[in-house]
Scaffold this motif. Structure first.
Motif, PDB file in Angstrom:
ATOM      1  N   ILE A  19       0.845  -1.190   0.000  1.00 21.06           N
ATOM      2  CA  ILE A  19       0.000   0.000   0.000  1.00 21.06           C
ATOM      3  C   ILE A  19       0.885   1.247   0.000  1.00 21.06           C
ATOM      4  CG2 ILE A  19      -1.935  -1.170   1.114  1.00 21.06           C
ATOM      5  CD1 ILE A  19      -1.191   0.185   3.715  1.00 21.06           C
ATOM      6  N   TYR A  22       2.491   6.288   3.783  1.00 15.12           N
ATOM      7  CA  TYR A  22       1.721   7.471   4.159  1.00 15.12           C
ATOM      8  C   TYR A  22       2.360   8.783   3.718  1.00 15.12           C
ATOM      9  CZ  TYR A  22       4.769   8.772   8.028  1.00 15.12           C
ATOM     10  OH  TYR A  22       5.826   9.197   8.762  1.00 15.12           O
ATOM     11  N   ASP A  63      -6.205  13.474   6.281  1.00 17.37           N
ATOM     12  CA  ASP A  63      -6.993  12.303   6.650  1.00 17.37           C
ATOM     13  C   ASP A  63      -6.674  11.180   5.668  1.00 17.37           C
ATOM     14  OD1 ASP A  63      -8.597  13.226   8.871  1.00 17.37           O
ATOM     15  OD2 ASP A  63      -9.656  14.480   7.415  1.00 17.37           O
ATOM     16  N   TYR A  64      -6.220  10.065   6.211  1.00 22.45           N
ATOM     17  CA  TYR A  64      -5.946   8.872   5.422  1.00 22.45           C
ATOM     18  C   TYR A  64      -7.184   7.997   5.516  1.00 22.45           C
ATOM     19  CZ  TYR A  64      -1.201  10.602   5.765  1.00 22.45           C
ATOM     20  OH  TYR A  64      -0.076  11.384   5.687  1.00 22.45           O
ATOM     21  N   LEU A  65      -7.904   7.851   4.411  1.00 22.16           N
ATOM     22  CA  LEU A  65      -9.236   7.256   4.456  1.00 22.16           C
ATOM     23  C   LEU A  65      -9.277   5.800   4.021  1.00 22.16           C
ATOM     24  CD1 LEU A  65     -10.957  10.441   3.095  1.00 22.16           C
ATOM     25  CD2 LEU A  65     -10.942   9.627   5.464  1.00 22.16           C
ATOM     26  N   THR A  66      -8.604   5.492   2.924  1.00 23.71           N
ATOM     27  CA  THR A  66      -8.536   4.105   2.455  1.00 23.71           C
ATOM     28  C   THR A  66      -7.240   3.955   1.662  1.00 23.71           C
ATOM     29  OG1 THR A  66      -9.784   2.331   1.359  1.00 23.71           O
ATOM     30  CG2 THR A  66      -9.822   4.473   0.295  1.00 23.71           C
ATOM     31  N   PRO A  67      -6.566   2.832   1.761  1.00 24.81           N
ATOM     32  CA  PRO A  67      -5.249   2.725   1.134  1.00 24.81           C
ATOM     33  C   PRO A  67      -5.299   2.635  -0.389  1.00 24.81           C
ATOM     34  CG  PRO A  67      -5.834   0.648   2.180  1.00 24.81           C
ATOM     35  CD  PRO A  67      -6.910   1.633   2.543  1.00 24.81           C
ATOM     36  N   ARG A  69      -3.036   1.350  -3.644  1.00 28.27           N
ATOM     37  CA  ARG A  69      -2.141   0.194  -3.796  1.00 28.27           C
ATOM     38  C   ARG A  69      -1.339   0.271  -5.095  1.00 28.27           C
ATOM     39  NH1 ARG A  69      -3.457  -3.307   0.094  1.00 28.27           N
ATOM     40  NH2 ARG A  69      -5.510  -3.131   1.045  1.00 28.27           N
ATOM     41  N   ASP A  72      -2.398   1.305  -8.835  1.00 26.64           N
ATOM     42  CA  ASP A  72      -3.635   2.083  -8.879  1.00 26.64           C
ATOM     43  C   ASP A  72      -3.433   3.337  -9.716  1.00 26.64           C
ATOM     44  OD1 ASP A  72      -5.095   0.370  -7.255  1.00 26.64           O
ATOM     45  OD2 ASP A  72      -5.012   1.666  -5.469  1.00 26.64           O
ATOM     46  N   ARG A  96      -9.282   7.354  -6.140  1.00 27.06           N
ATOM     47  CA  ARG A  96      -9.195   6.167  -6.999  1.00 27.06           C
ATOM     48  C   ARG A  96     -10.605   5.977  -7.507  1.00 27.06           C
ATOM     49  NH1 ARG A  96      -6.987   2.221  -3.697  1.00 27.06           N
ATOM     50  NH2 ARG A  96      -9.041   2.112  -2.739  1.00 27.06           N
ATOM     51  N   GLU A  99     -13.678   6.903  -5.226  1.00 26.60           N
ATOM     52  CA  GLU A  99     -13.315   6.657  -3.827  1.00 26.60           C
ATOM     53  C   GLU A  99     -12.199   7.610  -3.383  1.00 26.60           C
ATOM     54  OE1 GLU A  99     -12.502   2.691  -1.201  1.00 26.60           O
ATOM     55  OE2 GLU A  99     -11.608   2.788  -3.196  1.00 26.60           O
ATOM     56  N   CYS A 101      -9.170   8.358  -1.205  1.00 23.39           N
ATOM     57  CA  CYS A 101      -8.155   7.652  -0.423  1.00 23.39           C
ATOM     58  C   CYS A 101      -7.534   8.555   0.635  1.00 23.39           C
ATOM     59  CB  CYS A 101      -7.047   7.143  -1.340  1.00 23.39           C
ATOM     60  SG  CYS A 101      -7.601   5.962  -2.584  1.00 23.39           S
TER      61      CYS A 101
END
Length: 129
Positions: A19, A22, A63-67, A69, A72, A96, A99, A101
């Protein structure tokens, strides 16, 4: 006005879990801000050379919401949230598809070579109004 910057996640961007590491989101949004300014017709090199003005990040709320990868395809959106005589506040999102991320509010300040705050260059203010 929303600016969009496309990028792909490379292997070097990821951690052992595959992933996006950060800190790389900060690099992604930095690249997108540079391209946003360029799309406005402003050369940051010319600003520095001609008027001695550069930009510095004063604050980042992230804000880290969803990884995201490896491999992507992502879009970084940049939107002007607020502007004062010496400061820009931008909302940036890494998407993405539909969505989100990562989301950040970034405060940039205009500074001189010595680090003192200065007014935003007129060309940039005009491009944003």
């Amino acid at each position: 006005m929303t600016h969009q910057f496309a990028l792909r996640v490379y292997y070097e961007d990821t951690d052992l879990a595959g992933i996006v590491y950060y800190a790389n989101y900060l690099k992604y949004i930095e690249r997108a801000r540079s391209e946003w300014v360029r799309a406005l017709g402003i050369s940051q090199t010319a600003l520095k050379t001609d008027s001695g003005v550069v930009f510095a990040v004063r604050r980042v709320e992230a804000d880290y919401l969803t990884p995201a990868r490896f491999e992507d395809d992502l879009i970084v959106e940049t939107i002007l949230h607020a502007m004062t005589p010496a400061r820009l506040v931008l909302d940036q999102r890494v998407l993405r598809g539909a969505e989100v991320c990562f989301a950040a509010r970034v405060t940039l300040v205009a500074i001189s070579a010595s680090g003192a705050p200065v007014r935003l260059p007129a060309a940039l203010r005009d491009a944003l109004c």
